[in-house]
Scaffold this motif. Structure first.
Motif, PDB file in Angstrom:
ATOM      1  N   GLN A  19     -12.925   1.203   6.933  1.00 31.09           N
ATOM      2  CA  GLN A  19     -12.467   0.014   7.677  1.00 31.09           C
ATOM      3  C   GLN A  19     -11.146  -0.506   7.090  1.00 31.09           C
ATOM      4  N   ILE A  20     -11.098  -0.559   5.769  1.00 34.88           N
ATOM      5  CA  ILE A  20      -9.910  -1.109   5.099  1.00 34.88           C
ATOM      6  C   ILE A  20      -8.683  -0.254   5.419  1.00 34.88           C
ATOM      7  N   HIS A  21      -8.817   1.065   5.278  1.00 36.48           N
ATOM      8  CA  HIS A  21      -7.655   1.928   5.506  1.00 36.48           C
ATOM      9  C   HIS A  21      -7.266   1.979   6.985  1.00 36.48           C
ATOM     10  N   LYS A  22      -8.255   1.806   7.861  1.00 36.21           N
ATOM     11  CA  LYS A  22      -7.935   1.758   9.302  1.00 36.21           C
ATOM     12  C   LYS A  22      -7.063   0.516   9.568  1.00 36.21           C
ATOM     13  N   MET A  23      -7.451  -0.600   8.955  1.00 33.85           N
ATOM     14  CA  MET A  23      -6.661  -1.834   9.152  1.00 33.85           C
ATOM     15  C   MET A  23      -5.263  -1.688   8.552  1.00 33.85           C
ATOM     16  N   THR A  28       0.579  -1.011   9.514  1.00 31.38           N
ATOM     17  CA  THR A  28       1.837  -0.402   9.058  1.00 31.38           C
ATOM     18  C   THR A  28       2.284   0.756   9.959  1.00 31.38           C
ATOM     19  N   ASN A  29       1.574   0.936  11.094  1.00 33.06           N
ATOM     20  CA  ASN A  29       1.900   2.020  12.038  1.00 33.06           C
ATOM     21  C   ASN A  29       1.905   3.403  11.404  1.00 33.06           C
ATOM     22  N   GLN A  30       0.924   3.656  10.567  1.00 36.33           N
ATOM     23  CA  GLN A  30       0.817   4.977   9.951  1.00 36.33           C
ATOM     24  C   GLN A  30      -0.214   5.806  10.724  1.00 36.33           C
ATOM     25  N   ASP A  31       0.144   7.063  10.999  1.00 35.46           N
ATOM     26  CA  ASP A  31      -0.746   7.939  11.759  1.00 35.46           C
ATOM     27  C   ASP A  31      -1.664   8.680  10.786  1.00 35.46           C
ATOM     28  N   ILE A  32      -2.767   8.001  10.419  1.00 37.51           N
ATOM     29  CA  ILE A  32      -3.711   8.628   9.480  1.00 37.51           C
ATOM     30  C   ILE A  32      -5.139   8.507   9.992  1.00 37.51           C
ATOM     31  N   SER A  33      -6.004   9.405   9.506  1.00 37.51           N
ATOM     32  CA  SER A  33      -7.443   9.225   9.694  1.00 37.51           C
ATOM     33  C   SER A  33      -8.043   9.045   8.304  1.00 37.51           C
ATOM     34  N   TYR A  34      -9.186   8.387   8.221  1.00 38.86           N
ATOM     35  CA  TYR A  34      -9.819   8.135   6.918  1.00 38.86           C
ATOM     36  C   TYR A  34     -11.315   8.045   7.148  1.00 38.86           C
ATOM     37  N   GLU A  35     -12.044   8.948   6.544  1.00 38.22           N
ATOM     38  CA  GLU A  35     -13.498   8.973   6.791  1.00 38.22           C
ATOM     39  C   GLU A  35     -14.281   8.893   5.476  1.00 38.22           C
ATOM     40  N   ALA A  36     -15.560   8.548   5.573  1.00 37.77           N
ATOM     41  CA  ALA A  36     -16.442   8.516   4.407  1.00 37.77           C
ATOM     42  C   ALA A  36     -17.189   9.839   4.316  1.00 37.77           C
ATOM     43  N   ALA A 256      -7.482  -0.505  -2.866  1.00 38.64           N
ATOM     44  CA  ALA A 256      -7.225   0.378  -1.722  1.00 38.64           C
ATOM     45  C   ALA A 256      -5.759   0.287  -1.299  1.00 38.64           C
ATOM     46  N   ALA A 257      -5.210  -0.918  -1.375  1.00 40.31           N
ATOM     47  CA  ALA A 257      -3.792  -1.100  -0.993  1.00 40.31           C
ATOM     48  C   ALA A 257      -2.886  -0.320  -1.930  1.00 40.31           C
ATOM     49  N   GLU A 258      -3.257  -0.287  -3.214  1.00 44.36           N
ATOM     50  CA  GLU A 258      -2.461   0.472  -4.179  1.00 44.36           C
ATOM     51  C   GLU A 258      -2.561   1.979  -3.872  1.00 44.36           C
ATOM     52  N   ALA A 259      -3.764   2.434  -3.516  1.00 39.20           N
ATOM     53  CA  ALA A 259      -3.928   3.846  -3.143  1.00 39.20           C
ATOM     54  C   ALA A 259      -3.099   4.156  -1.884  1.00 39.20           C
ATOM     55  N   THR A 270      -2.594  -7.531   2.309  1.00 34.88           N
ATOM     56  CA  THR A 270      -4.029  -7.523   2.023  1.00 34.88           C
ATOM     57  C   THR A 270      -4.742  -8.799   2.475  1.00 34.88           C
ATOM     58  N   THR A 271      -3.996  -9.888   2.611  1.00 33.36           N
ATOM     59  CA  THR A 271      -4.630 -11.189   2.880  1.00 33.36           C
ATOM     60  C   THR A 271      -5.470 -11.132   4.156  1.00 33.36           C
ATOM     61  N   GLN A 272      -4.880 -10.586   5.226  1.00 30.07           N
ATOM     62  CA  GLN A 272      -5.612 -10.581   6.500  1.00 30.07           C
ATOM     63  C   GLN A 272      -6.795  -9.600   6.460  1.00 30.07           C
ATOM     64  N   VAL A 273      -6.686  -8.542   5.657  1.00 27.64           N
ATOM     65  CA  VAL A 273      -7.782  -7.569   5.563  1.00 27.64           C
ATOM     66  C   VAL A 273      -8.957  -8.191   4.786  1.00 27.64           C
ATOM     67  N   ILE A 274      -8.635  -8.888   3.697  1.00 26.07           N
ATOM     68  CA  ILE A 274      -9.704  -9.565   2.929  1.00 26.07           C
ATOM     69  C   ILE A 274     -10.400 -10.586   3.838  1.00 26.07           C
ATOM     70  N   ALA A 275      -9.615 -11.349   4.574  1.00 23.20           N
ATOM     71  CA  ALA A 275     -10.194 -12.379   5.450  1.00 23.20           C
ATOM     72  C   ALA A 275     -11.093 -11.744   6.508  1.00 23.20           C
TER      73      ALA A 275
END
Ligand code: NDP
Length: 281
Positions: A19-23, A28-36, A256-259, A270-275
């Motif tokens: 969820q975090i990386h999707k947000m 940031t308009n990055q074309d990525i997928s991220y799964e568990a 996660a933001a650092e990664a 990060t503020t809006q993601v934490i909220a």
């Protein structure tokens, strides 16, 4: 083409990282997928090898594989020719939570300490410089954040742990890194008061309450539990004794933001993601 990333752990169903990386990616308009990805307890290395073969760009690593991730990259670092390297934070912690896959090379980083320090300083507006810090625990999470805490020049940092030998080992590894008075003790030997008290033990969700003296809280103390999403016994006890309290959601998002920054070269907000992820407790 979409760049693929994942988080590897066991268990993993509870992970908020997708969820975090999707947000972050949307923001940031990055074309990525991220799964568990659930790796078998004896199958971490095979899982990483599969991801590399399938051209994933990197992965996050969570419990219980952070030490194995570090050892994997260290083995690549020792190979001829060198095929991997761990950064200083991962090396000191002996644990990696972020792997970056290049064609024939893997980077191992540990972003937990940066995440914790950013959450305390930016989101809770607390300085660490000159402060008295109590770090409870001497496991993977504590060792992952200790160096970053010491970089902030606290006056004093005490590591308290049930098993004193583990706290002493951390002390030995880090004593030369800082001017701070670094000491260790068990919980029953705790004395003095602290400005910032960080619970990096794994007792979080259980009913176990680590016996702490009520005198540990300095005026305006911040009590920080790395566990998130609920009121732990530690948070309850700290609140009852007048401390400001915080859970580890901000740390999770900040690490996660650092990664994300390591992988994509862009720092998400990060503020809006934490909220968005905050659960009232
Ligand atoms: P480890 O298993 O490596 O370490 C566990 C620690 O808890 C040890 O210090 C252990 O003491 C202590 N402990 C366990 N049971 C007890 C008990 N009954 N009484 C006193 N101490 C106890 O776990 P991690 O360090 O990997 O994780 C710790 C916590 O941090 C977890 O809740 C994890 O979810 C959280 N975490 C949160 C992050 C975030 O981003 N918010 C990131 C990383 C971790 P002993 O040495 O004596 O066994």
């Amino acid at each position: 083409m979409t760049d693929k990333y994942a988080v590897i752990g066991n268990p993993i169903a509870h992970s908020k990282s997708p969820q975090i990386h999707k947000m972050f990616a949307e923001q940031t308009n990055q074309d990525i997928s991220y799964e568990a990805i659930l790796a078998p307890l004896d199958g971490f290395i095979e899982t990483v090898e599969r991801l590399r073969k399938e051209k994933y760009k990197g992965c996050s690593v969570t419990v219980p594989f952070k030490f194995e991730a570090f050892n994997l990259v260290r083995a690549l670092q020792d190979a001829q020719p060198m095929q991997g390297v761990c950064n200083q934070l991962a090396t000191k912690a002996g644990a990696a939570n972020t792997l970056t896959f290049h064609q024939n090379f893997v980077n191992g980083d540990n972003t937990d300490g940066i995440g914790l320090v950013r959450d305390i300083k930016q989101n809770f507006q607390q300085l660490l410089k000159g402060k008295h810090i109590l770090l409870m625990g001497a496991g993977g999470a504590a060792s992952g954040v200790l160096q970053s805490l010491l970089h902030e020049h606290p006056k004093k940092l005490t590591i308290a742990n049930r098993t004193l030998e583990k706290a002493d080992k951390l002390h030995q590894l880090h004593a030369h890194l800082s001017q701070a008075e670094l000491s260790t003790c068990t919980y029953s030997d705790l004395n003095g008061s602290f400005d910032i008290i960080i619970n990096a033990t794994s007792v979080g969700l259980s009913d176990i309450e680590i016996p702490l003296p009520s005198t540990i809280f300095a005026p305006n103390a911040l009590a920080y539990d790395m566990m998130y999403g609920c009121e732990t016994p530690f948070i309850k006890f700290s609140r009852e004794h007048g401390a400001q309290v915080a859970d580890g959601l901000g740390m999770l998002v900040e690490q996660a933001a650092e990664a994300f920054f390591i992988w994509r070269g862009i720092r998400p907000n990060t503020t809006q993601v934490i909220a968005a992820l905050q659960i009232p407790w």
